[in-house]
Design an enzyme around this catalytic site. Structure first.
Site, PDB file in Angstrom:
ATOM      1  N   LEU A   1       0.840  -1.191   0.000  1.00 53.07           N
ATOM      2  CA  LEU A   1       0.000   0.000   0.000  1.00 53.07           C
ATOM      3  C   LEU A   1       0.878   1.246   0.000  1.00 53.07           C
ATOM      4  CD1 LEU A   1      -3.171   0.273   2.133  1.00 53.07           C
ATOM      5  CD2 LEU A   1      -1.561   2.143   2.163  1.00 53.07           C
ATOM      6  N   LYS A   2       0.516   2.227  -0.799  1.00 46.83           N
ATOM      7  CA  LYS A   2       1.282   3.476  -0.895  1.00 46.83           C
ATOM      8  C   LYS A   2       0.678   4.511   0.045  1.00 46.83           C
ATOM      9  CE  LYS A   2       4.251   6.417  -2.727  1.00 46.83           C
ATOM     10  NZ  LYS A   2       4.126   7.442  -1.647  1.00 46.83           N
ATOM     11  N   HIS A   3       1.398   4.755   1.150  1.00 43.36           N
ATOM     12  CA  HIS A   3       0.980   5.834   2.051  1.00 43.36           C
ATOM     13  C   HIS A   3       1.354   7.172   1.412  1.00 43.36           C
ATOM     14  CE1 HIS A   3       0.092   3.320   5.690  1.00 43.36           C
ATOM     15  NE2 HIS A   3       0.788   2.458   4.970  1.00 43.36           N
TER      16      HIS A   3
ATOM     17  N   GLY B   1      -2.492   4.858  -3.466  1.00 44.80           N
ATOM     18  CA  GLY B   1      -2.424   3.814  -4.478  1.00 44.80           C
ATOM     19  C   GLY B   1      -1.772   2.554  -3.966  1.00 44.80           C
TER      20      GLY B   1
ATOM     21  N   GLU C   1       8.232   5.849   4.840  1.00 47.12           N
ATOM     22  CA  GLU C   1       7.299   6.862   4.371  1.00 47.12           C
ATOM     23  C   GLU C   1       6.922   7.682   5.590  1.00 47.12           C
ATOM     24  OE1 GLU C   1       5.238   8.475   0.964  1.00 47.12           O
ATOM     25  OE2 GLU C   1       6.711   6.867   1.136  1.00 47.12           O
TER      26      GLU C   1
END
Length: 1175
Positions: free
Chosen positions: A211-213, A387, A278
């Protein structure tokens, strides 16, 4: 001095062997990689091998030429290097230590042939007389000076300004922090997806999805190793990162946190490990949604060792993080064809409306292995999800992951009962005077166990942060130094290549304040930041790696600790023993056949695709990034901007309509509230989020469109104070604002012929545009329609040319305008777009055909032809002809206006802006290669141009300090080109053929028949349901059979079939398998494995009522797997009465049982093949 250990002696042998290679040719990739460590216990890697600071001088006698020293030449060349000013401090790395003796001695300058070399990656070249020097006699040992006075004296001037490079000078470079290389796939997203599924199907790999934080890159290598943003350190970004990471320890360990922080820092330093995260926070500016809490998620763990960085696999990363109780990301593994296909189908079903909860739920259902993140995205960030990142990993990843999940259970999920102290937001809110105050407060609060000293931010003692810039010459000194180990040699090779290729990158060098006690005039420590200015560099560098498999990768977030030092010749002589045998062993190890293939050179091993969600892109790309267009150019320009963005994404027509309505309303709302004062992009959500919340409340459809809104976190009172205008990555030097691509007319599939037309030429002088315009004007019938045709020649118009074109367009809005002037850059293209918008015109770029280079849309062959043509001109109205003394310089100036884009990027941008492109043939495809003298003279000119441009900007070459060099080069250019006139004439296509081809294309444009080429945009879209599509012709044939044979004894059925018009319904007949709303995303996605495969469909009965009709079906199998519908009653709807929705057909069996509908059996059943598709 104690006797050397065996390991240090081996290092000395390597030192001597590398010394024998004064400027060694690149070795293939090293196989000396650190061994993977076990996670079951804290293991220590062996410390960096001790190396004495010794070297042997080269066995050559040099003669001095002139009085100009090597140092002066090097400094002149490197002074053009792009270095940041006014920046904050840096971290450290333990390099050599102890009391090794230093060598000095009398310097002798040595002449070598002059060449033009790049001084920095940012297209800067410098004329350097490559030099080597020698020393005679031994120098005294440099005594360490103690105390503040010594530091003040050493740092009085720029670090390294008086350091002299000689044959006893050595360099050691060690990577201190780095993130994954940015691998640019050259295939389309659809091709990558297909290849990923193939690899999984054949058992070659597993697809890993994370999962893109929505945050910023933050790297941490310990309190000594340092804290880093993407291109910077020692600023508010890294201070925030250190604080948040420290707070994570307090949340996880409670009162044990200080001890665990100390142990963690010691582990990172001892084992040379860097963790990348991130960093998600509300204090550093807005992304897609202001997070509810400030946190980090670990995305990479890297062993830096003493060679090429080695990244932990995801199972190893999770084990590492669970051991230290660090936050981990969501991870899903797909190891079968069915699960892999289902994943991509699930994304397609959610891409336009997906938020965190439904996305995670769907992936949990279709994945083979799901690993929840330690931070619940919905609780710490919110529902707006940036995303997913899908990449290829080892086929054994699933087994490794299962072992790790078994052996390393998650740490306690509940927060330890412990006072965490003031939060990040509270500290920032309480310290509002300036950035330094906020940094100081954050570092003080995080505590000494996490940050025992603050020299990276505030300097060391009297040597403050304002002294942090190293001398501009230190990079060249490092490249001239003998490498002490293999890693140093590979890093030197990388930097040299990037400079030679003129890649737009800077090598920023700064003091290493952790090493101030070790610095002397002959022993320099500094930090280098490799700052890549353009993503195209990564692609170009990958191409270099494919040609040279031994190159090390170019990483994102690239920080290197460098030590340049001297030894005396007596100590250097000690390294001569067994040197040749060591050199032989190194050469043997460098055999490319004996090395494993570098990962980045293998495209399959690095397949990756980023999959973003429309609810996030709505906020960031359409609202935030569109602010400058909206406020500078107005709502009309903003509309064309967001429409083009959506078209490029492949957004479904329905979503485009819905978003257009909302964004038009947003434009009116925010312009009315702010007038001409642009809303800040760093706090745009303060206005956008309340607007979206109110818009979402109007209808369920609006709620789906917006995704999630409300509960806005107010950030104005605690936003971090950022000096200057640094970007979100905290670049030490303010970067030029990269404005969004200027709006273009809404993209069209065809160019209409009932409006004006502008034909313009993104070319270079000599591309024959004026000759082409004359031919077009003299063509009988013009372009085949009755619109007036006129030309405006740039060389004959005084003043602002494009303003003149705009004025003419206003007078004759329906005319076809030939803009006879080179239009080489985006600034001109924006003016043309504005003219099109204001005068209802289309614009057609005409470009010379050329293969281009890695960084320019025009090849050297094309450039040679253009210059050759100009040199044959007489009496040119713009005075650019054979009488001009600076023809070569002028054409190089135009050539460099296109620098930074290859041919594909250049054409793609023109297609996206203007919807079409006309190509003018230039060179024969079967031509001979460019003669070496022509290639060489052009490359020399390019290097000289970059050197001149860096020092003098756009000053005429005859007035700069390189006037003599320009005069000599221009003279030799003419000699070489005319000496190869036969070749240059032979490789060109005949001009009449080029004119004919251009006219054919332009006539199609003028007629509105010119189709926009397929630009390989995303062909998959928002999936709603899965179905088996049936051929209408065969369904009609089936119904005719039913009518003739089965319904003849049933008058009701016969009347229904004869009187009912089913023609329109039968064009779309299908068997629904699963619907997103009724059965869920995972159910729809599960059919992805059989996408576009043939499915046998058996028809068993006809059902009909006065409102609807359907055929009852039984589905067959594909590859041995039965296809079943999620509907209770599988059927194909063939007719509905006006106003009746197709879903009413589901009630037919119930209506039959109630006597309200009729069932007519088809016996024997009829089988018709259909194709499984998504809709």
């Amino acid at each position: 001095m104690p006797p050397p250990s065996p390991s240090s002696f081996s290092q000395k042998r390597l030192l001597f062997a590398l010394l024998a290679l004064r400027f060694p040719s690149p070795f293939p990739s090293s196989s000396f990689l650190p061994l993977r460590r076990s996670f079951s216990s804290t293991t220590s890697s062996s410390p960096m091998p001790h190396r004495g600071k010794h070297a042997i001088k080269e066995q050559q006698q040099w003669k001095e030429k002139g009085s100009r020293s090597v140092q002066a030449e090097v400094t002149d060349g490197i002074s053009r290097m792009s270095l940041a000013e006014n920046v904050g401090p840096r971290p450290q790395l333990p390099m050599h230590s102890g009391g090794a003796e230093r060598g000095g001695g009398h310097q002798k300058g040595v002449w070598k042939p002059k060449t033009y070399v790049t001084a920095s990656g940012s297209a800067v070249a410098a004329p350097v007389e490559a030099a080597a020097t020698d020393t005679s006699g031994s120098s005294a040992v440099v005594e360490e000076e103690a105390g503040t006075s010594r530091l003040t004296k050493l740092f009085k001037g720029p670090l390294g300004d008086d350091f002299i490079v000689d044959n006893n000078t050595f360099g050691q470079a060690q990577i201190r922090a780095t993130f994954y290389p940015k691998f640019e796939n050259e295939k389309s997203d659809q091709e990558i997806r297909t290849r990923m599924i193939e690899m999984v199907s054949h058992g070659q790999a597993t697809i890993e999805v994370s999962l893109k934080h929505s945050g910023s890159l933050f790297m941490y290598a310990g309190h000594v190793g340092g804290a880093y943003a993407k291109n910077s350190f020692g600023n508010i970004y890294t201070a925030v990162g250190v604080f948040v990471l420290g707070r994570m320890f307090h949340e996880a360990w409670g009162k044990e946190a200080p001890r665990m922080q100390t142990e963690f820092n010691e582990f990172l330093e001892k084992n040379r490990v860097c963790i990348s995260m991130e960093l998600v926070t509300a204090v550093l500016g807005d992304h897609g949604q202001r997070p509810k809490d400030d946190y980090v998620v670990v995305t990479a763990v890297t062993e830096l060792g003493h060679g090429k960085p080695k990244f932990y696999s995801t199972p190893e990363l999770i084990a590492f993080c669970r051991k230290w109780r660090l936050p981990t990301n969501y991870v899903w593994l797909f190891s079968t064809r069915k699960s892999a296909a289902s994943f991509f189908a699930a994304y397609d079903a959610l891409c336009e409306e997906g938020t965190a909860t439904p996305v995670c739920r769907a992936l949990d259902e279709v994945a083979d292995i799901s690993v929840p993140g330690s931070k619940d995205h919905t609780k710490v960030q919110g529902e707006i999800l940036e995303g997913l990142v899908a990449r290829i990993v080892s086929r054994d990843s699933s087994v490794h992951m299962e072992n790790v999940l078994r052996d390393f259970p998650p740490p306690p999920s509940d927060r330890v009962d412990h006072d965490l102290g003031p939060s990040l937001r509270e500290i920032c809110a309480a310290n509002r005077s300036d950035e330094k105050q906020q940094i100081k407060a954050l570092l003080d609060k995080v505590g000494t166990s996490m940050c025992p000293h603050q020299s990276d931010w505030f300097g060391s003692g009297e040597v403050g942060v304002n002294s942090r810039n190293a001398d501009r010459s230190v990079l060249s000194k490092f490249l001239l130094a003998h490498p002490t180990d293999y890693a140093t040699m590979k890093l030197q090779e990388m930097v040299r290549l990037m400079r030679q290729r003129h890649f737009p990158a800077a090598f920023k060098c700064y003091y290493n304040f952790h090493k101030t006690d070790c610095v002397s005039k002959d022993d320099l420590y500094y930090k280098m930041v490799i700052h890549v200015h353009s993503d195209s560099v990564f692609r170009r560098y990958q191409q270099e790696m494919r040609r040279n498999r031994g190159l090390w990768p170019l990483y994102r977030g690239f920080f290197v600790d460098i030590n340049v030092f001297k030894v005396n010749k007596e100590k250097a002589a000690e390294l001569t023993k067994d040197s040749y045998s060591l050199l032989k062993s190194i050469n043997g190890a460098s055999d490319p056949n004996s090395l494993e293939t570098d990962g980045l050179a293998d495209e399959d091993a690095n397949l990756m695709v980023k999959l973003k969600f429309l609810t996030y892109k709505l906020r960031t790309f359409l609202i935030r990034n569109g602010l400058s267009v909206l406020f500078k150019d107005g709502p009309s320009a903003y509309k064309t901007y967001y429409l083009r963005q959506m078209k490029n994404w492949g957004t479904s027509p329905n979503k485009q309509r819905e978003l257009s309505k909302m964004l038009d309303e947003w434009a009116v709302y925010i312009r009315r509230k702010y007038g001409n004062k642009q809303l800040s992009s760093s706090t745009y959500l303060s206005e956008a989020e309340p607007f979206l919340e109110q818009y979402a409340k109007r209808s369920p459809e609006n709620q789906v469109l917006v995704g999630s809104a409300g509960n806005l976190v107010r950030a104005e009172n605690f936003l971090a104070i950022i000096l200057g205008d640094r970007d979100e990555e905290g670049d030490l030097q303010p970067e030029k604002e990269v404005s969004p691509v200027s709006p273009a007319p809404a993209a069209r599939d065809v160019v209409p012929k009932d409006e004006g037309l502008i034909i313009f030429f993104p070319g270079i002088p000599g591309c024959a545009k004026s000759a082409l315009c004359k031919e077009i004007l003299s063509t009988p019938g013009g372009l085949g329609d009755n619109r007036p045709l006129h030309s405006l020649m740039g060389d004959l118009i005084k003043g602002r040319y494009w303003q003149k074109v705009a004025d003419e367009r206003k007078k004759k809005p329906y005319a076809i305008t030939l803009a006879d002037k080179n239009a080489p850059n985006e600034e001109v293209w924006r003016q043309i777009e504005d003219m099109c918008r204001r005068t209802q015109a289309s614009a057609i770029p005409v470009v010379p055909e050329s293969e281009g280079t890695d960084s320019n849309p025009f090849s050297l062959d094309a450039l040679a032809v253009f210059i050759f043509r100009v040199l044959q001109r007489d009496n040119h109205p713009g005075n650019l002809d054979k009488a001009s003394p600076n023809v070569g310089y002028v054409l190089l100036m135009f050539y460099h206006l296109y620098d930074g884009k290859n041919r594909r990027e250049f054409e793609s941008e023109l297609y996206e802006r203007f919807g079409s492109l006309v190509k003018m043939p230039l060179l024969k495809p079967d031509r001979d290669s460019l003669p070496d003298p022509v290639k060489t003279i052009l490359e020399e000119g390019i290097s000289l141009f970059r050197l001149h441009q860096n020092k003098h900007g756009r000053l005429e070459p005859s007035k700069g300090s390189y006037a003599k060099e320009w005069a000599r080069w221009e003279k030799r250019l003419r000699e070489v080109l005319f000496g190869n006139a036969d070749h240059l004439n032979a490789i060109q296509v005949p001009f009449d053929f080029a004119v004919k081809r251009v006219l054919e294309q332009l006539k199609d444009v003028a007629k509105g028949e010119h189709k926009t080429p397929d630009s390989e945009k995303r062909k998959f879209g928002n999936i709603v349901f899965a179905a088996v599509t049936l051929p209408p012709v065969e369904i009609v044939s089936l119904l005719d059979k039913v009518k003739q044979q089965l319904a003849k004894n049933d008058s009701k059925a016969k009347d229904f079939l004869q009187e009912t018009n089913m023609e329109n319904n039968l064009k779309k007949v299908h068997v629904t398998l699963a619907h997103k709303r009724s059965h869920g995303v995972a159910a729809v996605a599960s059919y992805g494995i059989h996408l576009e495969q043939e499915v046998p469909v058996e028809f068993t009965a006809l059902y009909f009522s006065d409102k609807t009709a359907a055929l009852e079906v039984r589905l067959g199998s594909v590859d041995g797997e039965n296809i079943s519908s999620k509907n209770e009653w599988p059927h194909a709807t063939i007719w509905t009465a006006p106003g009746v929705p197709p879903k009413e057909a589901n009630t037919l069996p119930q209506l039959v049982s109630e006597g309200k509908a009729t069932r007519l059996a088809i016996d024997p059943p009829v089988t018709i093949p259909g194709v499984l598709n998504f809709y």
